[in-house]
Design a protein around this motif. Structure first.
Motif, PDB file in Angstrom:
ATOM      1  N   ALA A   8       6.094  -0.375  -3.666  1.00 58.95           N
ATOM      2  CA  ALA A   8       5.010  -1.945  -4.028  1.00 58.95           C
ATOM      3  C   ALA A   8       4.426  -2.853  -3.040  1.00 58.95           C
ATOM      4  CB  ALA A   8       5.898  -2.939  -4.782  1.00 58.95           C
ATOM      5  N   ALA A   9       5.480  -2.415  -2.114  1.00 59.71           N
ATOM      6  CA  ALA A   9       4.831  -3.515  -0.416  1.00 59.71           C
ATOM      7  C   ALA A   9       3.691  -1.986   0.523  1.00 59.71           C
ATOM      8  CB  ALA A   9       6.137  -3.843   0.553  1.00 59.71           C
ATOM      9  N   ILE A  10       4.036  -1.017  -0.393  1.00 61.53           N
ATOM     10  CA  ILE A  10       3.075  -0.535   0.931  1.00 61.53           C
ATOM     11  C   ILE A  10       2.035  -0.260   0.559  1.00 61.53           C
ATOM     12  CG2 ILE A  10       2.711   1.749   1.935  1.00 61.53           C
ATOM     13  CD1 ILE A  10       6.457   2.172   2.600  1.00 61.53           C
ATOM     14  N   ALA A  11       2.080   0.391  -0.858  1.00 59.15           N
ATOM     15  CA  ALA A  11       0.963   0.496  -1.635  1.00 59.15           C
ATOM     16  C   ALA A  11      -0.714  -0.321  -1.058  1.00 59.15           C
ATOM     17  CB  ALA A  11       1.048   0.754  -2.824  1.00 59.15           C
ATOM     18  N   PRO A  12      -0.779  -1.509  -1.143  1.00 57.01           N
ATOM     19  CA  PRO A  12      -1.706  -2.653  -1.084  1.00 57.01           C
ATOM     20  C   PRO A  12      -2.208  -2.491   0.451  1.00 57.01           C
ATOM     21  CG  PRO A  12      -0.265  -4.182  -1.865  1.00 57.01           C
ATOM     22  CD  PRO A  12       0.368  -2.618  -1.232  1.00 57.01           C
ATOM     23  N   ALA A  13      -1.012  -1.831   1.358  1.00 53.67           N
ATOM     24  CA  ALA A  13      -1.813  -1.544   2.958  1.00 53.67           C
ATOM     25  C   ALA A  13      -2.864  -0.397   2.650  1.00 53.67           C
ATOM     26  CB  ALA A  13      -0.881  -1.739   3.815  1.00 53.67           C
ATOM     27  N   LEU A  14      -2.845  -0.156   1.963  1.00 55.12           N
ATOM     28  CA  LEU A  14      -3.505   1.566   2.117  1.00 55.12           C
ATOM     29  C   LEU A  14      -4.937   1.605   1.983  1.00 55.12           C
ATOM     30  CD1 LEU A  14      -0.490   4.172   0.505  1.00 55.12           C
ATOM     31  CD2 LEU A  14      -0.668   3.968   3.242  1.00 55.12           C
ATOM     32  N   PRO A  15      -5.451   2.279   2.892  1.00 56.04           N
ATOM     33  CA  PRO A  15      -7.111   2.317   2.289  1.00 56.04           C
ATOM     34  C   PRO A  15      -7.199   3.402   0.885  1.00 56.04           C
ATOM     35  CG  PRO A  15      -6.627   4.060   3.791  1.00 56.04           C
ATOM     36  CD  PRO A  15      -5.110   3.735   3.406  1.00 56.04           C
ATOM     37  N   ALA A  16      -8.349   2.886   0.740  1.00 54.72           N
ATOM     38  CA  ALA A  16      -9.036   3.582  -1.105  1.00 54.72           C
ATOM     39  C   ALA A  16      -8.977   4.631  -0.597  1.00 54.72           C
ATOM     40  CB  ALA A  16     -10.133   2.515  -1.615  1.00 54.72           C
ATOM     41  N   GLY A  17      -9.099   5.454  -1.642  1.00 52.54           N
ATOM     42  CA  GLY A  17      -8.960   6.784  -1.925  1.00 52.54           C
ATOM     43  C   GLY A  17      -8.249   7.232  -1.479  1.00 52.54           C
ATOM     44  N   ARG A  18      -8.508   9.301  -1.241  1.00 49.18           N
ATOM     45  CA  ARG A  18      -7.495  10.618  -1.420  1.00 49.18           C
ATOM     46  C   ARG A  18      -7.197  10.418  -0.266  1.00 49.18           C
ATOM     47  NH1 ARG A  18     -12.064  15.084  -0.247  1.00 49.18           N
ATOM     48  NH2 ARG A  18     -10.013  15.921  -0.606  1.00 49.18           N
ATOM     49  N   LEU A  19      -5.288  10.523  -1.166  1.00 51.54           N
ATOM     50  CA  LEU A  19      -4.279  10.578   0.413  1.00 51.54           C
ATOM     51  C   LEU A  19      -3.612  11.546   0.095  1.00 51.54           C
ATOM     52  CD1 LEU A  19      -3.456   6.748  -0.320  1.00 51.54           C
ATOM     53  CD2 LEU A  19      -4.988   7.381   0.963  1.00 51.54           C
ATOM     54  N   THR A  20      -3.194  12.358   1.314  1.00 49.37           N
ATOM     55  CA  THR A  20      -2.139  12.366   1.211  1.00 49.37           C
ATOM     56  C   THR A  20      -1.049  11.737   2.252  1.00 49.37           C
ATOM     57  OG1 THR A  20      -3.456  15.240   1.155  1.00 49.37           O
ATOM     58  CG2 THR A  20      -0.978  15.269   2.583  1.00 49.37           C
ATOM     59  N   LEU A  21       0.380  11.963   1.579  1.00 48.86           N
ATOM     60  CA  LEU A  21       0.916  11.347   1.786  1.00 48.86           C
ATOM     61  C   LEU A  21       2.455  12.408   2.379  1.00 48.86           C
ATOM     62  CD1 LEU A  21       2.037   8.941  -1.389  1.00 48.86           C
ATOM     63  CD2 LEU A  21       0.721   8.869   0.191  1.00 48.86           C
ATOM     64  N   VAL A  22       2.301  11.966   3.885  1.00 51.14           N
ATOM     65  CA  VAL A  22       3.694  12.750   4.361  1.00 51.14           C
ATOM     66  C   VAL A  22       5.142  11.460   4.718  1.00 51.14           C
ATOM     67  CG1 VAL A  22       4.114  14.177   6.428  1.00 51.14           C
ATOM     68  CG2 VAL A  22       1.779  14.177   5.575  1.00 51.14           C
ATOM     69  N   GLY A  23       5.939  12.432   4.443  1.00 51.78           N
ATOM     70  CA  GLY A  23       7.356  11.650   4.599  1.00 51.78           C
ATOM     71  C   GLY A  23       8.761  12.218   5.283  1.00 51.78           C
ATOM     72  N   HIS A  24       8.881  11.261   6.254  1.00 55.55           N
ATOM     73  CA  HIS A  24      10.202  12.192   6.992  1.00 55.55           C
ATOM     74  C   HIS A  24      11.174  10.955   6.702  1.00 55.55           C
ATOM     75  CE1 HIS A  24      12.823  12.085  10.277  1.00 55.55           C
ATOM     76  NE2 HIS A  24      13.742  13.322  10.199  1.00 55.55           N
ATOM     77  N   SER A  25      12.460  11.866   5.891  1.00 55.35           N
ATOM     78  CA  SER A  25      14.018  11.370   5.701  1.00 55.35           C
ATOM     79  C   SER A  25      13.410   9.961   4.680  1.00 55.35           C
ATOM     80  CB  SER A  25      14.459  10.739   6.760  1.00 55.35           C
ATOM     81  OG  SER A  25      16.143  10.415   6.880  1.00 55.35           O
ATOM     82  N   LEU A  26      13.519   8.825   5.200  1.00 55.66           N
ATOM     83  CA  LEU A  26      13.484   7.770   4.711  1.00 55.66           C
ATOM     84  C   LEU A  26      12.382   7.551   3.967  1.00 55.66           C
ATOM     85  CD1 LEU A  26      14.488   5.138   3.029  1.00 55.66           C
ATOM     86  CD2 LEU A  26      13.770   3.958   5.172  1.00 55.66           C
ATOM     87  N   GLY A  27      11.068   7.893   4.772  1.00 52.82           N
ATOM     88  CA  GLY A  27       9.902   7.954   4.042  1.00 52.82           C
ATOM     89  C   GLY A  27       9.382   8.986   3.400  1.00 52.82           C
ATOM     90  N   GLY A  28      10.232  10.158   3.269  1.00 52.61           N
ATOM     91  CA  GLY A  28      10.283  11.574   2.140  1.00 52.61           C
ATOM     92  C   GLY A  28      10.411  10.261   0.627  1.00 52.61           C
ATOM     93  N   MET A  29      11.268   9.785   0.686  1.00 51.34           N
ATOM     94  CA  MET A  29      11.796   8.934  -0.631  1.00 51.34           C
ATOM     95  C   MET A  29      10.573   7.904  -0.605  1.00 51.34           C
ATOM     96  SD  MET A  29      15.053   6.430  -1.182  1.00 51.34           S
ATOM     97  CE  MET A  29      14.176   4.574  -0.060  1.00 51.34           C
ATOM     98  N   ALA A  30      10.104   6.918  -0.010  1.00 47.75           N
ATOM     99  CA  ALA A  30       8.363   6.443   0.048  1.00 47.75           C
ATOM    100  C   ALA A  30       8.131   7.119  -0.352  1.00 47.75           C
ATOM    101  CB  ALA A  30       8.499   5.450   0.973  1.00 47.75           C
ATOM    102  N   ALA A  31       7.177   8.583   0.160  1.00 44.83           N
ATOM    103  CA  ALA A  31       6.816   9.358  -0.660  1.00 44.83           C
ATOM    104  C   ALA A  31       6.547   9.512  -1.901  1.00 44.83           C
ATOM    105  CB  ALA A  31       6.074  10.212   0.406  1.00 44.83           C
TER     106      ALA A  31
END
Length: 252
Positions: free
Chosen positions: A64-87
């Motif tokens: 919920a916190a990260i989504a508004p900070a991302l640009p519009a359009g097509r996204l490829t999400l890449v997460g490492h460790s904790l970032g994988g859970m966020a992805a």
């Protein structure tokens, strides 16, 4: 709360890079350099780096916190460790993001009782105080898995002033709650509609292929890589991203 992002390059899709526990966006520098032609957005997760703090850190709060900070359009999400859970949480269709693919690297799925206890104990400790910035930079570099020196300005994202000295900018409360159970992580992965790619190193002391495979999809094992594969082998990770993401095209 504010979420800090480093936005570089142009074109589509945008590759969103989400770091692990205690790190910041700086850990993706090598991967970004190995992805010419892609727009790369590296995020300081909430409670880390230059981003603000949350009252709690479950997966949906990160998303919920990260989504508004991302640009519009097509996204490829890449997460490492904790970032994988966020992805995984960000890829939930309920958030309405246009996600083309998700790449999860070295995310810990199962925890022993001893590991969970050590994690909780660390979260209860007061933040370390450093009389000099160089000492804080050295500690951040070690915790983030970076080989950088205390003179590297890029490491400054991981430290903050603290009275007459310095502290790490990471919020210890990110580890205050028990680890997310495997069933809940599998449920997060099950809600992902976009192609999901899982990978870990064969020398990772924290995450093995069988552990990560509990999420469902097959796991790519990366030879010679430890836990911080994005730092150790950035070109290998960039190759994984290129294989998962649609071919880049110029921005309109």
């Amino acid at each position: 709360m504010s979420v800090f992002v480093e936005d570089g390059g142009s074109g589509a899709p945008t590759v969103v890079l989400l770091h692990g526990q205690g790190a910041s966006a700086v850990v993706w520098d090598g991967v970004v350099a190995a992805l010419p032609g892609y727009r790369c957005v590296a995020v300081d997760l909430p409670g880390h780096g230059r981003s603000g703090r949350l009252p709690g850190y479950p997966p949906d709060a990160y998303a919920a916190a990260i989504a508004p900070a991302l640009p519009a359009g097509r996204l490829t999400l890449v997460g490492h460790s904790l970032g994988g859970m966020a992805a995984l949480a960000l890829a939930d269709p309920a958030l309405g993001l246009d996600v083309d693919a998700v790449v999860v690297l070295a995310m810990k799925v199962t925890w022993t009782e001893e590991e969970a206890g050590r994690r909780a104990e660390r979260a209860r400790r007061p933040p370390d105080h450093f009389p000099e910035r160089a000492f804080a930079l050295r500690r951040f570099a070690r915790l983030a898995g970076l080989p950088g020196t205390t003179g590297d300005d890029r490491l400054g994202s991981g430290v903050a002033p603290d009275g007459a000295g310095w502290r790490l900018s990471h919020d210890p409360a990110t580890a205050a709650d028990p680890p997310v159970p495997p069933g809940e992580l599998r449920a997060l992965a099950g809600r992902v509609v976009a192609p999901l790619h899982l990978a870990c190193g064969d020398r990772d002391p924290m995450v093995g292929p069988a552990d990560l495979a509990l999420l469902g999809p097959p796991v790519t094992t990366l030879p010679g890589a430890g836990h911080n594969v994005h730092i150790e082998q950035p070109r290998v990770v960039a190759k994984l991203v290129r294989a998962a993401a649609p071919a880049p095209r110029p921005a309109a």
